[in-house]
Design a protein around this motif. Structure first.
Motif, mmCIF file in Angstrom:
data_model
loop_
_atom_site.group_PDB
_atom_site.id
_atom_site.type_symbol
_atom_site.label_atom_id
_atom_site.label_comp_id
_atom_site.label_asym_id
_atom_site.label_seq_id
_atom_site.Cartn_x
_atom_site.Cartn_y
_atom_site.Cartn_z
ATOM 1 N N LEU A 12 0.764 -1.332 0.231
ATOM 2 C CA LEU A 12 0.173 -0.003 0.056
ATOM 3 C C LEU A 12 0.882 1.292 -0.043
ATOM 4 N N THR A 13 0.600 2.162 -0.762
ATOM 5 C CA THR A 13 1.091 3.393 -1.081
ATOM 6 C C THR A 13 0.196 4.400 -0.782
ATOM 7 N N SER A 14 0.555 5.471 0.213
ATOM 8 C CA SER A 14 -0.214 6.537 0.442
ATOM 9 C C SER A 14 0.389 7.736 -0.110
ATOM 10 N N VAL A 15 -0.416 8.486 -0.932
ATOM 11 C CA VAL A 15 0.217 9.641 -1.686
ATOM 12 C C VAL A 15 0.009 11.067 -1.187
ATOM 13 N N ASP A 16 0.843 11.870 -0.726
ATOM 14 C CA ASP A 16 0.321 13.300 -0.204
ATOM 15 C C ASP A 16 1.402 14.291 -0.535
ATOM 16 N N LYS A 17 1.109 15.438 -0.019
ATOM 17 C CA LYS A 17 2.356 16.680 -0.253
ATOM 18 C C LYS A 17 2.624 17.177 1.265
ATOM 19 N N ALA A 18 3.066 16.249 2.016
ATOM 20 C CA ALA A 18 3.194 16.634 3.507
ATOM 21 C C ALA A 18 4.477 17.448 3.617
ATOM 22 N N ASN A 19 5.273 17.662 2.587
ATOM 23 C CA ASN A 19 6.352 18.481 2.886
ATOM 24 C C ASN A 19 5.875 20.026 2.859
ATOM 25 N N LEU A 70 2.076 20.894 2.733
ATOM 26 C CA LEU A 70 0.792 21.152 2.962
ATOM 27 C C LEU A 70 0.146 20.673 4.429
ATOM 28 N N GLU A 71 -0.314 21.463 5.406
ATOM 29 C CA GLU A 71 -0.651 20.885 6.601
ATOM 30 C C GLU A 71 -1.831 19.805 6.618
ATOM 31 N N VAL A 72 -2.529 20.116 5.419
ATOM 32 C CA VAL A 72 -3.775 18.987 5.412
ATOM 33 C C VAL A 72 -3.058 17.563 4.967
ATOM 34 N N SER A 73 -1.872 17.550 4.310
ATOM 35 C CA SER A 73 -1.167 16.432 4.038
ATOM 36 C C SER A 73 -0.494 15.792 5.255
ATOM 37 N N ARG A 74 0.158 16.792 6.008
ATOM 38 C CA ARG A 74 0.756 16.190 7.241
ATOM 39 C C ARG A 74 -0.248 15.254 8.107
ATOM 40 N N LEU A 75 -1.714 15.845 8.079
ATOM 41 C CA LEU A 75 -2.623 15.119 8.712
ATOM 42 C C LEU A 75 -2.994 13.886 8.161
ATOM 43 N N TRP A 76 -3.060 13.917 6.919
ATOM 44 C CA TRP A 76 -3.212 12.630 5.938
ATOM 45 C C TRP A 76 -2.251 11.521 6.272
ATOM 46 N N ARG A 77 -0.979 11.839 6.323
ATOM 47 C CA ARG A 77 0.058 11.260 6.474
ATOM 48 C C ARG A 77 0.150 10.587 7.851
ATOM 49 N N SER A 78 -0.250 11.270 9.009
ATOM 50 C CA SER A 78 0.078 10.679 10.408
ATOM 51 C C SER A 78 -1.446 10.033 10.515
ATOM 52 N N VAL A 79 -2.385 10.211 10.179
ATOM 53 C CA VAL A 79 -3.665 9.282 10.071
ATOM 54 C C VAL A 79 -3.622 7.931 9.513
ATOM 55 N N SER A 80 -2.972 8.092 8.068
ATOM 56 C CA SER A 80 -2.815 6.990 7.265
ATOM 57 C C SER A 80 -1.977 6.038 7.914
ATOM 58 N N GLU A 81 -0.661 6.594 8.491
ATOM 59 C CA GLU A 81 0.234 5.871 8.973
ATOM 60 C C GLU A 81 -0.369 4.901 10.204
ATOM 61 N N LYS A 82 -1.081 5.649 11.238
ATOM 62 C CA LYS A 82 -1.551 5.192 12.342
ATOM 63 C C LYS A 82 -2.835 4.105 11.993
ATOM 64 N N VAL A 83 -3.637 4.327 11.196
ATOM 65 C CA VAL A 83 -4.512 3.137 10.434
ATOM 66 C C VAL A 83 -3.902 1.918 10.341
ATOM 67 N N VAL A 84 -2.715 2.151 9.273
ATOM 68 C CA VAL A 84 -2.071 0.878 8.823
ATOM 69 C C VAL A 84 -1.362 0.208 9.975
ATOM 70 N N LYS A 85 -0.415 1.064 10.836
ATOM 71 C CA LYS A 85 0.432 0.419 11.949
ATOM 72 C C LYS A 85 -0.518 -0.449 12.617
ATOM 73 N N GLU A 86 -1.738 0.127 13.239
ATOM 74 C CA GLU A 86 -2.548 -0.630 14.125
ATOM 75 C C GLU A 86 -3.400 -1.692 13.705
ATOM 76 N N ASN A 87 -3.740 -1.527 12.354
ATOM 77 C CA ASN A 87 -4.530 -2.650 11.835
ATOM 78 C C ASN A 87 -4.083 -3.479 10.673
ATOM 79 N N TYR A 88 -3.381 -3.278 10.007
ATOM 80 C CA TYR A 88 -2.801 -3.881 8.865
ATOM 81 C C TYR A 88 -1.009 -3.942 8.932
ATOM 82 N N SER A 89 -0.648 -4.571 9.921
ATOM 83 C CA SER A 89 0.781 -4.828 10.060
ATOM 84 C C SER A 89 1.357 -5.712 9.046
ATOM 85 N N ASP A 90 0.501 -6.431 8.337
ATOM 86 C CA ASP A 90 0.890 -7.488 7.238
ATOM 87 C C ASP A 90 1.199 -6.792 5.893
ATOM 88 N N LEU A 91 0.680 -5.433 6.023
ATOM 89 C CA LEU A 91 1.128 -4.609 4.578
ATOM 90 C C LEU A 91 2.458 -4.238 4.605
#
Ligand code: IPM
Ligand code: MG
Length: 358
Positions: free
Chosen positions: A185-192, A194-215
């Motif tokens: 799974l690849t998540s694409v953003d502009k976190a360097n 945009l603030e909205v992308s920094r939120l996108w990145r941290s939420v996305s990372e958390k969802v994957v870490k907590e629920n989909y460690s096989d990915l």
């Protein structure tokens, strides 16, 4: 099974390709002993002409009450006047929002027999199989917008806004899809930037870490992704991103297989009907000529059977039938090589129907 399906043929080549989708649905009814109650409604430019509204109440209500929706295409030069009261695209955005279709699945796969139709080199596009999951009801498309006077003339702006919940739900869909594929799974953003992308990145990372460690999970900036998509597209499996980035990247990605005429798309919510459509537009230049490629619509019909009606076997059959028709060398004008004869929209669909006989 019984299901109610709404057809929204729309504008341009929409009606021609949707009627081919309808032939396929009829065959699926016969094969599986199903009963589809099918109703057709106006949306887009034709609805502006008839009702003064690209998504009339009667169409929206029919969609809300249905099990699934098959859409052709909307828009055309007739409704392009920037000063017009409304536009066909307004109907598209409204139906996505009203039905809460927040996850847009856009599979992009190259077909071995059509590799030469791609503008890119064979060794780059061979074996590409990407599933884009584009967030569809938030971000800059639906954020606050403004326009007002400025000393130089005017000033206008649109805000890109996402909240935690909106990001979480679409990342869950993408991650679940990745689990059924090659687990990347690849998540694409502009976190360097945009603030909205920094939120996108941290939420996305958390969802994957907590629920989909096989990915196998990684993040890529959108500008780099635009580059990787044409230099090493095979490295990607499921790609999740926001509304605007997804709009742009999926158009770029659609060039990998060579023709827009082959690519379907599904827009899904948490529950309720999904909306299925070919990703190509209304192609007003060839409308009414009977030469449009119906395969994207037929593949969208397969996605509908799989994702909204739970008819996986039937969906597989349709996809196999499309594959075999391409392997047998049948070509509409958009995918015919120089010197190859091309067949009509209806003939192409007939070949799929024949292949479905088994
Ligand atoms: C798409 C289209 C639409 C979008 C337009 C027609 C509003 O480009 O489905 O990708 O921007 O979402
Ligand atoms: Mg687009």
């Amino acid at each position: 099974m019984k299901a109610s399906i709404v057809l929204l043929p729309g504008d341009g080549i929409g009606p021609e390709i949707i009627s081919q989708g309808q032939r396929i649905l009829k065959r699926v009814e016969e094969i599986g002993g199903h009963q589809f109650e099918i109703a057709s409604h106006a949306m887009g430019g034709c609805a502006i002409d008839e009702f003064g509204d690209p998504l009339p109440e009667i169409t929206l209500n029919a969609c809300k009450e249905s099990d699934a929706i098959l859409l052709g295409a909307v828009g055309g030069p007739k409704w392009d006047d920037p000063n017009a009261k409304t536009r066909p695209e307004v109907g598209l955005l409204k139906i996505r929002k009203e039905l809460n279709l927040f996850a847009n699945l856009r599979p992009i796969k190259t077909h071995p027999c059509l590799i030469d139709a791609s503008p890119l080199k064979k060794d780059i596009v061979e074996g590409v199989d990407i599933l884009f999951v584009r967030e569809l009801t938030g971000g800059i498309y639906f954020g606050p917008s403004r326009r007002g006077p400025h000393e130089s003339g005017e000033e206008a702006g649109n805000d890109m806004v996402y909240n935690t919940g909106e990001i979480e739900r679409v990342v869950h869909i993408a991650a679940k899809a990745a689990q059924t594929r090659s687990k990347k799974l690849t998540s694409v953003d502009k976190a360097n930037v945009l603030e909205v992308s920094r939120l996108w990145r941290s939420v996305s990372e958390k969802v994957v870490k907590e629920n989909y460690s096989d990915l196998d999970y990684d993040v890529v900036l959108v500008d780099a992704m635009a580059m990787h998509l044409i230099s090493r597209p095979r490295d990607f499996d499921v790609v999740v991103t926001g509304n605007l980035f997804g709009d742009i990247l999926t158009d770029e990605g659609s060039m990998l297989p060579g023709s827009l005429g082959l690519l379907p798309s599904a827009s899904m919510g948490e529950s309720g009907p999904g909306l299925f459509e070919p990703i190509h537009g209304s192609a007003p230049d060839i409308a009414g000529k009977g030469i449009a490629n119906p395969l994207a619509t037929i593949l969208a019909t397969a996605m509908m059977l799989r994702h909204s009606l739970n008819l996986n076997e039937e969906a597989d059959l349709i996809e196999k039938a499309v594959d075999s028709v391409i392997n047998e060398g049948h070509r509409t004008a958009d995918i015919a090589a120089k010197g190859e004869t091309s067949i009509s929209t209806e003939e192409m669909a007939t070949h799929v129907l024949n292949a479905l006989k088994g």
